[in-house]
Design an enzyme around this catalytic site. Structure first.
Site, short mmCIF file in Angstrom:
data_model
loop_
_atom_site.label_atom_id
_atom_site.label_comp_id
_atom_site.label_asym_id
_atom_site.label_seq_id
_atom_site.Cartn_x
_atom_site.Cartn_y
_atom_site.Cartn_z
N LYS A 188 45.93 54.57 5.05
CA LYS A 188 46.74 54.73 6.55
C LYS A 188 47.49 53.44 6.90
O LYS A 188 48.58 53.45 7.30
CB LYS A 188 45.57 55.00 7.60
CG LYS A 188 45.04 56.33 7.49
CD LYS A 188 44.18 56.65 8.46
CE LYS A 188 43.51 58.11 8.43
NZ LYS A 188 42.54 58.46 9.68
N GLU A 235 33.20 61.05 0.80
CA GLU A 235 33.43 60.08 1.90
C GLU A 235 32.10 59.18 2.37
O GLU A 235 32.08 58.36 2.56
CB GLU A 235 33.85 60.65 3.15
CG GLU A 235 35.47 61.18 3.08
CD GLU A 235 36.01 61.72 4.39
OE1 GLU A 235 36.00 61.11 5.41
OE2 GLU A 235 36.31 63.03 4.45
N HIS A 286 39.48 84.09 -10.95
CA HIS A 286 40.68 84.65 -11.62
C HIS A 286 41.39 83.51 -12.14
O HIS A 286 42.54 83.39 -12.84
CB HIS A 286 41.74 85.10 -10.69
CG HIS A 286 40.86 86.30 -10.11
ND1 HIS A 286 41.18 87.56 -10.51
CD2 HIS A 286 39.97 86.44 -9.16
CE1 HIS A 286 40.58 88.49 -9.72
NE2 HIS A 286 39.97 87.59 -8.70
N ARG A 322 34.34 62.75 10.54
CA ARG A 322 33.56 63.53 9.76
C ARG A 322 32.32 63.94 10.44
O ARG A 322 31.72 65.04 10.08
CB ARG A 322 33.21 63.36 8.40
CG ARG A 322 32.94 61.95 7.99
CD ARG A 322 32.62 61.56 6.64
NE ARG A 322 32.01 60.32 6.21
CZ ARG A 322 32.27 59.08 6.67
NH1 ARG A 322 33.84 58.96 6.91
NH2 ARG A 322 31.75 58.32 5.92
N GLY A 336 38.11 65.25 8.25
CA GLY A 336 37.14 65.57 8.95
C GLY A 336 37.43 66.29 10.17
O GLY A 336 37.05 66.81 10.82
N THR A 342 46.57 59.95 13.81
CA THR A 342 46.74 60.49 12.43
C THR A 342 48.35 60.99 12.22
O THR A 342 48.91 61.79 13.16
CB THR A 342 45.83 61.91 12.05
OG1 THR A 342 44.39 60.99 11.91
CG2 THR A 342 46.19 62.25 10.57
N SER A 345 40.74 60.24 15.98
CA SER A 345 41.28 59.07 16.68
C SER A 345 42.35 59.22 17.34
O SER A 345 42.80 58.42 18.22
CB SER A 345 41.74 58.33 15.21
OG SER A 345 42.68 58.96 14.71
C1 F6R Z 1 36.87 59.84 8.30
C2 F6R Z 1 37.42 61.25 8.02
C3 F6R Z 1 38.80 61.68 7.85
C4 F6R Z 1 39.62 61.70 9.22
C5 F6R Z 1 40.93 61.85 8.76
C6 F6R Z 1 41.89 62.21 9.78
O1 F6R Z 1 35.34 60.11 8.65
O2 F6R Z 1 36.48 62.14 8.22
O3 F6R Z 1 38.93 62.57 6.77
O4 F6R Z 1 39.26 62.64 9.80
O5 F6R Z 1 41.58 60.44 8.10
O6 F6R Z 1 41.67 61.37 10.92
P1 F6R Z 1 41.38 61.85 12.46
O7 F6R Z 1 40.28 62.69 12.35
O8 F6R Z 1 41.36 60.73 13.30
O9 F6R Z 1 42.66 62.46 12.86
#
Ligand code: F6R
Length: 348
Positions: free
Chosen positions: A343, A233, A249, A148, A54, A101, A98
């Site tokens: 995660k 999601e 293609h 997201r 997201g 990640t 967040s």
């Molecule tokens: C959850 C979402 C996920 C996070 C992804 C990365 O709503 O959309 O795709 O965006 O796991 O996490 P962030 O955005 O915190 O780096």
């Protein structure tokens, strides 16, 4: 119980409110981005937009929107490390809602090692902590909710950053026009509008118990990805997306088997009248092939009078469709237990 009460019961964290508020979020993102500190240094020679999920889709949307006129190489990077070309003359924009990640933090380390200029876009977490510690710019936005649901922030902040380093045009008028077009379209898409007059609810009905396949190119290629990832999601359902012209293609050669899946697939093409006429011709031709093979198909024409408006109305439409599909499957649109579990397992 009426529909709205049922939706509210299934959606205690108000994903619907986030979707309804997306036009305003887009505007707030731009305004915020115009008032944040920039990384020092001359105009970069390349830009890398790094993030996941997201937080990466805003980068894809910006790259598709700016692509045709962007003066230097622009790479969207999903993964660990960074391409070797990311040297001191590169600007690396790290987008993580967040700030925690793992892949994006790895890209941060790579950017530091290669002495690239760096800008973080986040609500906080480890990414903000590291930037603060090293005196690097971190653009923080306030957002309580899922990454997201913050796509308006991640896109508009990136666009504002690229404008302010001299690589993109001033876009406030474009952003406002896109938000207005979204608001206009929204009358028909909101939960308050009954099914008979609500095309997003009807489209969700078309997807129910089927395999949604979303196909688009150019400006709308990332929007097809967005539809697909929102179905995953938000509605917790399988779906896939294909990009034009590439799908012409390969994908078009593989549409004969298995028949049981083909008759249960709903292929939706997204089309923007302001994008390349060759893409519009490809939508027609590709749809014809799928129809002959027995696929259910439909075309969504993006609303709005500018390229940005067409990109964002089409995205917004898909967010509503995914929401109504979640409601039809009876699932809470907010939590993503599988992503969280992965995660935490990988953190060890
Ligand atoms: C959850 C979402 C996920 C996070 C992804 C990365 O709503 O959309 O795709 O965006 O796991 O996490 P962030 O955005 O915190 O780096």
């Amino acid at each position: 119980m009426n529909d709205i009460d049922r939706f509210t019961q299934l959606d205690p964290q108000d994903m619907r409110g986030h979707i309804d508020g997306l036009p305003s979020q887009l505007e707030s993102g731009w305004e915020l981005g115009m008032n944040q500190p920039l990384p020092d240094g001359p105009r970069p020679k390349m830009v890398i937009l790094a993030g996941m999920g997201g937080s990466a889709i805003g980068a894809d949307l910006a790259a598709a929107y700016l692509g045709p006129s962007f003066p230097i190489p622009l790479i969207v990077w999903r993964g660990y490390e960074l391409p070797a070309s990311a040297g001191p003359e590169a600007l690396v924009i790290l987008s993580s809602h967040s700030g925690n990640t793992e892949e994006t933090l790895s890209a941060y380390d790579a950017a530091r090692r290669s002495r690239a200029r760096l800008l973080a876009i986040t609500t906080g977490g480890e990414l903000a902590r590291r930037c603060d510690h090293e005196g690097l710019p971190a653009w923080r936005f306030e957002h309580r909710g899922q990454p997201r649901a913050a796509v308006g922030f991640s896109f508009a902040l990136i666009l504002a950053a690229l404008h302010r380093v001299g690589l993109a045009e001033e876009a406030w008028g474009e952003i406002q026009a896109a938000a207005e077009a979204m608001r206009l379209q929204q009358h028909d898409l909101r939960a308050e509008t009954p099914v008979a007059r609500n095309p997003a609810r009807r489209m969700a009905g078309q997807f129910l118990d089927r395999f949604p396949l979303i196909i688009a190119g150019g400006l709308l290629a990332p929007v097809a990805r967005r539809w697909r990832t929102q179905i995953a999601e938000v509605a917790k359902a399988v779906a896939q997306f294909e990009e034009l012209p590439e799908a012409d293609h390969n994908m078009v050669a593989g549409v004969d088997h298995p028949e049981s899946l083909i008759t249960r697939t709903m292929a939706v093409f997204l089309r923007a009248s302001l994008d390349s006429p060759r893409l519009a011709a490809r939508v027609e031709a590709t749809r014809h092939i799928l129809m002959v093979e027995g696929f259910n198909t439909d075309v969504i024409e993006a609303a709005g009078a500018t390229r940005l408006a067409q990109q964002w109305t089409c995205l917004h439409y898909g967010d509503y469709v995914a929401y109504y599909l979640a409601m039809a499957y009876g699932v809470d649109p907010t939590p993503v237990a599988a992503i969280e579990e992965l995660k935490s397992r990988l953190r060890g």
